[in-house]
Design a protein around this motif. Structure first.
Motif, PDB file in Angstrom:
ATOM      1  N   ASP A 119       0.739  -0.919   0.279  1.00 22.44           N
ATOM      2  CA  ASP A 119      -0.040  -0.048   0.221  1.00 22.44           C
ATOM      3  C   ASP A 119       0.928   0.886  -0.371  1.00 22.44           C
ATOM      4  O   ASP A 119       1.797   1.636   1.170  1.00 22.44           O
ATOM      5  CB  ASP A 119      -0.869  -0.374   0.948  1.00 22.44           C
ATOM      6  N   GLY A 122      -1.514   6.403  -1.426  1.00 24.58           N
ATOM      7  CA  GLY A 122      -1.902   7.542  -0.812  1.00 24.58           C
ATOM      8  C   GLY A 122      -2.678   8.824  -0.723  1.00 24.58           C
ATOM      9  O   GLY A 122      -2.904   9.546  -0.203  1.00 24.58           O
ATOM     10  N   ASN A 124      -4.921  11.531  -2.257  1.00 27.17           N
ATOM     11  CA  ASN A 124      -6.596  11.921  -2.221  1.00 27.17           C
ATOM     12  C   ASN A 124      -7.124  12.254  -3.230  1.00 27.17           C
ATOM     13  O   ASN A 124      -6.173  13.482  -4.125  1.00 27.17           O
ATOM     14  CB  ASN A 124      -6.412  13.094  -0.607  1.00 27.17           C
ATOM     15  N   HIS A 159      -4.307   2.865  -2.997  1.00 27.16           N
ATOM     16  CA  HIS A 159      -5.408   3.326  -2.284  1.00 27.16           C
ATOM     17  C   HIS A 159      -5.766   3.932  -1.777  1.00 27.16           C
ATOM     18  O   HIS A 159      -5.212   5.718  -1.155  1.00 27.16           O
ATOM     19  CB  HIS A 159      -4.561   2.763  -1.037  1.00 27.16           C
ATOM     20  N   TYR A 324     -11.417   7.040   9.605  1.00 29.72           N
ATOM     21  CA  TYR A 324     -10.308   6.100   9.025  1.00 29.72           C
ATOM     22  C   TYR A 324      -9.678   4.817   9.060  1.00 29.72           C
ATOM     23  O   TYR A 324      -9.258   4.207   8.239  1.00 29.72           O
ATOM     24  CB  TYR A 324      -9.261   7.444   9.061  1.00 29.72           C
ATOM     25  N   ASP A 328      -9.975   1.467   6.969  1.00 31.90           N
ATOM     26  CA  ASP A 328      -7.768   0.429   6.821  1.00 31.90           C
ATOM     27  C   ASP A 328      -8.664  -0.172   7.336  1.00 31.90           C
ATOM     28  O   ASP A 328      -8.238  -2.230   6.610  1.00 31.90           O
ATOM     29  CB  ASP A 328      -7.146   1.254   7.752  1.00 31.90           C
ATOM     30  N   GLN A 352       2.695   8.654  11.163  1.00 32.90           N
ATOM     31  CA  GLN A 352       0.270   7.459  11.603  1.00 32.90           C
ATOM     32  C   GLN A 352       2.115   6.194  11.695  1.00 32.90           C
ATOM     33  O   GLN A 352       0.280   5.600  12.102  1.00 32.90           O
ATOM     34  CB  GLN A 352       0.413   8.027   9.854  1.00 32.90           C
ATOM     35  N   PHE A 356      -1.494   3.115  12.454  1.00 34.17           N
ATOM     36  CA  PHE A 356      -1.259   1.837  12.453  1.00 34.17           C
ATOM     37  C   PHE A 356      -1.054   0.645  13.251  1.00 34.17           C
ATOM     38  O   PHE A 356      -1.470  -0.452  13.269  1.00 34.17           O
ATOM     39  CB  PHE A 356      -0.110   1.637  11.408  1.00 34.17           C
TER      40      PHE A 356
HETATM   41  N1  ARG Z   1      -4.910   9.136   2.185  1.00 33.86           N
HETATM   42  C1  ARG Z   1      -3.623   9.047   3.320  1.00 33.86           C
HETATM   43  C2  ARG Z   1      -3.125  10.233   3.241  1.00 33.86           C
HETATM   44  O1  ARG Z   1      -3.393  11.744   3.448  1.00 33.86           O
HETATM   45  C3  ARG Z   1      -2.852   7.753   3.060  1.00 33.86           C
HETATM   46  C4  ARG Z   1      -2.601   6.653   2.971  1.00 33.86           C
HETATM   47  C5  ARG Z   1      -2.119   6.210   3.724  1.00 33.86           C
HETATM   48  N2  ARG Z   1      -2.576   4.291   3.315  1.00 33.86           N
HETATM   49  C6  ARG Z   1      -3.493   3.354   3.945  1.00 33.86           C
HETATM   50  N3  ARG Z   1      -3.983   2.940   4.362  1.00 33.86           N
HETATM   51  N4  ARG Z   1      -4.099   4.201   5.180  1.00 33.86           N
HETATM   52  O2  ARG Z   1      -2.732  10.733   5.191  1.00 33.86           O
END
Ligand code: ARG
Length: 588
Positions: A119, A122, A124, A159, A324, A328, A352, A356
């Motif tokens: 993954d 990420g 947006n 993703h 979020y 996930d 993050q 996680f």
């Molecule tokens: N879209 C998320 C961001 O901008 C990152 C995603 C990372 N991957 C995940 N599976 N959460 O912070």
């Protein structure tokens, strides 16, 4: 075929055995003192206790047995009981001849291929790719390529973030600007226009405008949250708009990733996991994994031995909205169902990490994955500017990826244009290729978890530990080979010869390190190991090159042997940069 280090270890184990010791002590490692020897073995020290002998004596016995060794030309017991070793040029050349014959450069494919999902996108939707997405794309792509090279099945997933508040913000802003659009009309139920009511350029202006306004205007923010909720409930007008946003944005993202030479097997999005949420929530409740805490549904994930507080993983907010985390977790459920991977690797900003940890613990605890499914977080550090703060544009805004790539290409173009061997029309193209190498190598040569300083001047330099230096080395070899052919030489003819001087032997020894570098980098998810290997190899080549007159060599066997050495070096360099995710131009 046996790997190089295995051959050396075998040679030493044999000597241990002949001297009456356990062959298991014969492990050979690269030398800690390259100024004194090429390899070493510390087995005599390890064996001292078992044999109740001074290590120095064991080392002496073993060295005695190495006199006739087909692999080692010199062996010496030194210090308290180290064995210093040099290899025979004939053993070295015979390994490299096999390596040159082998399509896969003597790197074996794994006997236990695993299916690994990575993954590493990420981005947006509706927000342009910016430098924050760069690291995940570059590092993830390299790990994907390394894994595949070693025979694993790797599935890369982008993703996309397409389900959060940003969608509600865009919809709200559009509604304020063009309330007459059919998407906002009560009672209208289609069909909706095929054309999006905005271009990518407009979309990219709409989002920041909406986001800024929502920070000042509470009612507006409320409206955006409401719109997000309505979208998630399936409002047909909003859904039609969301599809437009997605389509326009994805086309742009694809173009950008392509320019970075980053490709995903799957273009899945957060919204794809939504259908899995209701069942997952029901399951978590039913099995007693989740409980209510001040109205919110949470799963406790703290464990004995935690040194810091790990808060519970929140599944649903008190108003029933998902988060979020929920997405996930549902994505994990989806991935297990559709692909059943052995491992899921997340290449995400290291900020993050705690998040996680919660998600992984929850997935394990609630058996959303199997006992032996590995969930791995590879957190990367921040890309900083020269001021040590997160990289920004000159105006202080977030730097778009396109802008960054344009800047680098421009800088490379300036440097290449100075060099008159490249024609104008090619110079632009070459600048793009070298620019990409500058960016990617600049990033990958740092340990992923560390922050680093993005320094255009340094990254685009043709000297030092940089992408352009490596490409320059490859191009240099290419032009020697080309001249050889022009002078009537045949690249298919000839065979590698034993090293005739120290710099040549050093280059040959470096070449044997390719397999271990690639394997080590993948095992530790550390592409920087391939970078440091490459830098060492390029340096070894350039040292040899400066000392050797290749094309004017009179002895045809020696000359064609060197040509083979150059070809092999070029292949190893090219394969390695391919694993890092970039390539070399013909000329530069
Ligand atoms: N879209 C998320 C961001 O901008 C990152 C995603 C990372 N991957 C995940 N599976 N959460 O912070």
């Amino acid at each position: 075929m046996k790997k190089w280090m295995e051959r050396l270890t075998e040679g030493l184990s044999d000597a241990f055995e002949k001297a009456g010791y356990d062959p298991g002590y014969g492990k050979v490692t690269p030398s800690d003192r390259p100024d004194l020897c090429e390899y070493q073995c510390n087995g005599a020290l390890a064996g001292a206790k078992a044999y109740k002998k001074a290590p120095r004596q064991i080392a002496g016995d073993v060295v005695e047995r190495l006199r006739e060794s087909p692999v080692f030309s010199a062996a010496e017991a030194v210090g308290p009981g180290f064995i210093n070793l040099n290899v025979r040029p004939e053993a070295l050349v015979s390994f490299l001849r096999e390596m040159a014959e082998d399509e896969h450069l003597s790197v074996e494919k794994t006997r236990e291929p695993r299916r690994i999902m990575i993954d590493y996108g990420g981005p947006n939707v509706a927000k342009p790719l910016h430098v924050g997405h760069l690291r995940s794309a570059i590092i993830g792509e390299s790990i994907k390529r390394l894994g595949r090279f070693l025979g694993h099945e790797i599935i890369g997933d982008v993703h996309l973030g397409d389900w959060g508040l940003q969608m509600g913000l865009i919809i709200t802003e559009l509604k304020h600007r063009s309330p007459e659009l059919v998407y906002f009309q009560e009672g209208y139920d289609g069909p909706y226009p095929e054309e999006a009511p905005f271009t990518i350029g407009e979309l990219e202006e709409i989002y920041p405008a909406a986001s800024a306004r929502s920070k000042e205007d509470a009612a507006y923010k409320e409206e955006a949250m409401e719109a997000t909720h309505k979208l998630q409930q399936g409002d047909p007008g909003f859904h039609a708009l969301w599809e437009h946003i997605l389509r326009v944005s994805v086309a742009d993202l694809k173009r950008n990733y392509e320019r970075l030479q980053v490709t995903f097997d799957l273009w899945k999005k957060e919204s794809d996991a939504q259908p899995y949420i209701p069942e997952m929530v029901a399951y978590l409740k039913e099995k007693g994994y989740a409980h209510l805490d001040q109205g919110a549904l949470v799963v406790d994930v703290k464990e004995e031995g935690d040194t810091k507080e790990i808060p519970p993983c929140m599944i649903l907010k008190s108003d029933g909205a998902s988060l979020y985390n929920t997405t996930d977790l549902a994505t994990i459920v989806e991935r297990m169902k559709l692909f059943h991977p052995d491992e899921i690797l997340y290449v995400v900003d290291k900020r993050q990490e705690l998040y996680f940890t919660q998600v992984f613990r929850c997935a394990k605890k609630a058996h959303l994955v199997e006992e032996d499914t590995q969930l791995t977080f590879l957190g990367f550090g921040t890309m900083n500017g020269k001021d040590g703060k997160p990289f920004k544009t000159r105006q202080g805004g977030v730097m778009r990826l396109e802008e960054l790539m344009d800047d680098i290409s421009e800088e490379m173009y300036r440097k290449i244009a100075d060099n008159r061997s490249v024609k104008e029309e090619n110079a632009r193209k070459t600048a793009q290729i070298v620019g990409l190498a500058a960016i990617k190598y600049g990033d990958l040569s740092n340990q992923a978890t560390k922050d680093y300083v993005f320094d255009i001047d340094r990254f685009t330099s043709f000297e030092g530990d940089t992408g352009p230096y490596l490409l320059y080395t490859i191009v240099r070899i290419g032009s020697i080979l080309e001249r050889y052919v022009e002078e009537g030489g045949d690249l298919e003819q000839g065979e590698l010869q034993e090293a005739t001087c120290a710099s040549e032997k050093a280059l040959m020894l470096e070449l044997t390190g390719f397999g271990p570098a690639v394997e080590g980098a993948f095992a530790e998810k550390a592409p920087h190991k391939v970078c440091s290997y490459l830098y060492g190899l390029a340096n070894a080549f350039n040292r040899f090159y400066h000392e050797t007159k290749i094309l004017s060599e009179e002895d045809p066997v020696q000359k064609s042997g060197w040509i083979q050495l150059l070809s092999l070096t070029k292949r190893v360099l090219e394969t390695s940069i391919g694993l890092l995710g970039f390539s070399a131009p013909e000329r530069m």
